[in-house]
Scaffold this motif. Sequence first.
Motif, short mmCIF file in Angstrom:
data_model
loop_
_atom_site.label_atom_id
_atom_site.label_comp_id
_atom_site.label_asym_id
_atom_site.label_seq_id
_atom_site.Cartn_x
_atom_site.Cartn_y
_atom_site.Cartn_z
N ILE A 129 2.45 -11.04 -5.74
CA ILE A 129 1.29 -10.68 -4.93
C ILE A 129 0.16 -10.10 -5.81
CG2 ILE A 129 2.12 -8.40 -4.16
CD1 ILE A 129 0.41 -10.90 -1.91
N HIS A 145 -11.32 -6.42 13.72
CA HIS A 145 -10.12 -7.12 13.28
C HIS A 145 -10.29 -8.63 13.39
CE1 HIS A 145 -6.12 -8.96 13.87
NE2 HIS A 145 -5.85 -8.25 12.80
N ALA A 199 12.71 -7.48 7.44
CA ALA A 199 12.51 -6.17 6.80
C ALA A 199 11.66 -5.21 7.63
CB ALA A 199 11.88 -6.37 5.43
N ALA A 218 2.11 -4.43 1.85
CA ALA A 218 2.78 -5.13 2.97
C ALA A 218 3.64 -6.30 2.51
CB ALA A 218 1.73 -5.64 3.97
N LEU A 242 10.72 -17.07 0.39
CA LEU A 242 12.12 -16.99 0.82
C LEU A 242 12.84 -18.31 0.53
CD1 LEU A 242 11.81 -15.11 4.27
CD2 LEU A 242 12.63 -14.18 2.12
N LYS A 251 -3.36 -0.96 18.17
CA LYS A 251 -2.50 -0.25 17.22
C LYS A 251 -2.70 1.25 17.35
CE LYS A 251 -1.43 -3.54 13.55
NZ LYS A 251 -1.51 -3.91 12.13
N ARG A 255 1.87 0.79 19.96
CA ARG A 255 0.54 0.49 20.49
C ARG A 255 0.18 1.56 21.52
NH1 ARG A 255 1.05 -2.51 16.62
NH2 ARG A 255 0.79 -4.76 16.62
C1 HEM Z 1 9.59 -11.29 4.88
C2 HEM Z 1 8.42 -10.77 4.65
C3 HEM Z 1 7.54 -10.11 5.68
C4 HEM Z 1 7.86 -9.57 6.90
C5 HEM Z 1 9.23 -9.48 7.55
C6 HEM Z 1 6.62 -9.08 7.48
C7 HEM Z 1 6.52 -8.50 8.74
C8 HEM Z 1 5.33 -8.10 9.32
C9 HEM Z 1 5.21 -7.56 10.67
C10 HEM Z 1 6.37 -7.32 11.63
C11 HEM Z 1 3.90 -7.33 10.89
C12 HEM Z 1 3.28 -6.75 12.17
C13 HEM Z 1 3.09 -5.26 11.99
C14 HEM Z 1 2.47 -4.56 13.18
O1 HEM Z 1 2.08 -5.19 14.16
O2 HEM Z 1 2.42 -3.36 13.08
C15 HEM Z 1 3.17 -7.70 9.70
C16 HEM Z 1 1.80 -7.59 9.55
C17 HEM Z 1 1.14 -7.85 8.37
N1 HEM Z 1 1.68 -8.36 7.20
FE1 HEM Z 1 3.61 -8.93 6.94
N2 HEM Z 1 5.60 -9.32 6.60
C18 HEM Z 1 6.11 -9.95 5.49
C19 HEM Z 1 5.40 -10.38 4.38
C20 HEM Z 1 4.06 -10.19 4.16
C21 HEM Z 1 3.30 -10.63 3.01
C22 HEM Z 1 3.90 -11.43 1.84
C23 HEM Z 1 2.01 -10.19 3.18
C24 HEM Z 1 0.78 -10.34 2.30
C25 HEM Z 1 0.65 -11.09 1.31
C26 HEM Z 1 1.94 -9.50 4.45
C27 HEM Z 1 0.80 -8.93 4.97
C28 HEM Z 1 0.68 -8.45 6.26
C29 HEM Z 1 -0.58 -7.99 6.85
C30 HEM Z 1 -1.93 -7.91 6.13
C31 HEM Z 1 -0.29 -7.62 8.18
C32 HEM Z 1 -1.28 -7.09 9.22
C33 HEM Z 1 -1.83 -8.26 10.00
C34 HEM Z 1 -2.82 -7.85 11.09
O3 HEM Z 1 -2.73 -6.74 11.60
O4 HEM Z 1 -3.64 -8.70 11.43
N3 HEM Z 1 3.19 -9.52 5.02
N4 HEM Z 1 4.07 -8.18 8.77
#
Ligand code: HEM
Length: 494
Positions: free
Chosen positions: A187, A129, A365, A304, A448, A107, A372
């Motif tokens: 959340i 991580h 979204a 997030a 959803l 990242k 990266r």
């Molecule tokens: C429709 C809903 C959601 C979408 C479209 C979405 C999309 C994404 C995407 C594209 C990433 C990757 C970001 C990256 O690589 O920079 C991500 C990472 C992440 N999301 Fe979601 N997200 C959603 C819902 C949620 C929810 C509900 C949570 C927590 C309760 C969450 C927590 C996280 C976390 C903590 C990461 C980082 C994971 C890591 O780096 O290991 N997201 N999300």
Amino acid sequence: MAVLNDLLDAARGLSTTSLIFGLVGLFLLRTVYAAIRSPLSSVPGPLLSRWTDLHVRIKLLSGSKARYVHSLHEKYGPIVRLGPNEVDVSDVNGAREIHKVRSKYLKDPNFYVGGNVRSLFSAIDPVFHAQRKRTLDRCFAEASMVDFEPAVLEKLHLVITQMQEDMKSKGCTDILHWWTLFAMDVIGDLCFGESFHMLETGKKTEYAEDIAVIGSLLPLRGAFPTLIWAAGYTPFFPRFKNVGATRQRIVAYGIQRTQKYLQLVEDGGARRTLFSSLVNKGNLRNAELSEQDLTIESQSYITAGTDTTAITLTYLIYSVCGNKDIHRKLVQELKALPADFNHRHLRDLPYLNRVIEETLRLYGAASGAIPRVVPQEGGTLAGHYIPGGAIVSTQSYSVHRDSKIFPNPEKFDPSRWETPSNEAKNAFMPFGLGPRTCIGLNLARMELRLCTAMFFRAFPTAKLSTKFGMSDSDMEPQINFLVMPKGHRCLIEV
Ligand code: HEM
């Protein structure tokens, strides 16, 4: 040394003006040389991108970067140069190479909150991580969702009642507003064992407003980080000056809520949360996670998991309401559900899940670039050598609009998920890819499904309102990292 002395002697003999001209000339010469000799010069793209990425930053500010980058892919192909040190890849194999397991493409610390917060989301170090992910994976596992469903359903009944009230009193309801309060209350409940109670009041709390303020500055910070940092030290931009205080309030609130939650666990009165399996009698069982870590993780899930879920839901309803045939099919399928349906009934419901996939493809979204850093030894992507240290992004906005994989890509067409090709499955990345895939995706998918089903059961004749000047142009997606409807609202009536 002798050369340096000669240079200094020569400089002493020059006037200040000639010295300035000389330095500017040297700088230009160096820039031209770097642009011509850069290993990135073989990557296609606008000529301007060899010298600067200012044009891309300006697009980021106006919310049109994703569309602009996509137009470059349509013109130049699967890899395009965005600036002297940055490229974007919209090739499925390239994206999979960047995001594969044990990938060395890490990242970009400048994008992910300076990389200084040790949360799962912003961690850069892959060892840290992986360790944090091992600890947290089971909290978000599909099997755990049944524990969280009651909290989701409770908020869902509340939000539907509030929408019904709005429809009665105002003739329409702003679903973006309500889904935002809903997602954040859910959340909050799942992190702290108690929601923020925004659905009851219909208003954001100070904490929610603070998070929204910080979020609204992200595009500016992304586009001009140094300028924003410097602006905070001048008296002219109070908005930036207050950022520090806003951040402190967010942190203080998070600490207070985490402590209250741990106390509740100790007293035996806490509801089931994401962290229940990690906490025992108010103490963290897992030595890898401290109280401070719990605060930081909660904060990042709230950020997030709120807008992402709310915006995706909003676009889903908007898209369904905009197509009579899709609307009819979905409502018909949902009508057949038992009155007391739950997530188990929805998990494999064919049309509902196709509508969700299609929304995630077109309006997921988080469809903007996820950047990266190329590892030191460099790498080959879409047939081009990319040197170590360059920034390489992938944006699902483009990958999901590849017309060879998704024919007629701008059309909202759930039927394309009936028997999707392997290429389509491989290219689908609304939650990211590989080890950094969204940890909240099971929760997001459950929300959803339940929200869509409950909404169209409650409002089977829902349509986009034209009250208060609402029109399709309000829904034009503006994309920074997250997608946001241009009008910041989506009014629906029955
Ligand atoms: C429709 C809903 C959601 C979408 C479209 C979405 C999309 C994404 C995407 C594209 C990433 C990757 C970001 C990256 O690589 O920079 C991500 C990472 C992440 N999301 Fe979601 N997200 C959603 C819902 C949620 C929810 C509900 C949570 C927590 C309760 C969450 C927590 C996280 C976390 C903590 C990461 C980082 C994971 C890591 O780096 O290991 N997201 N999300």
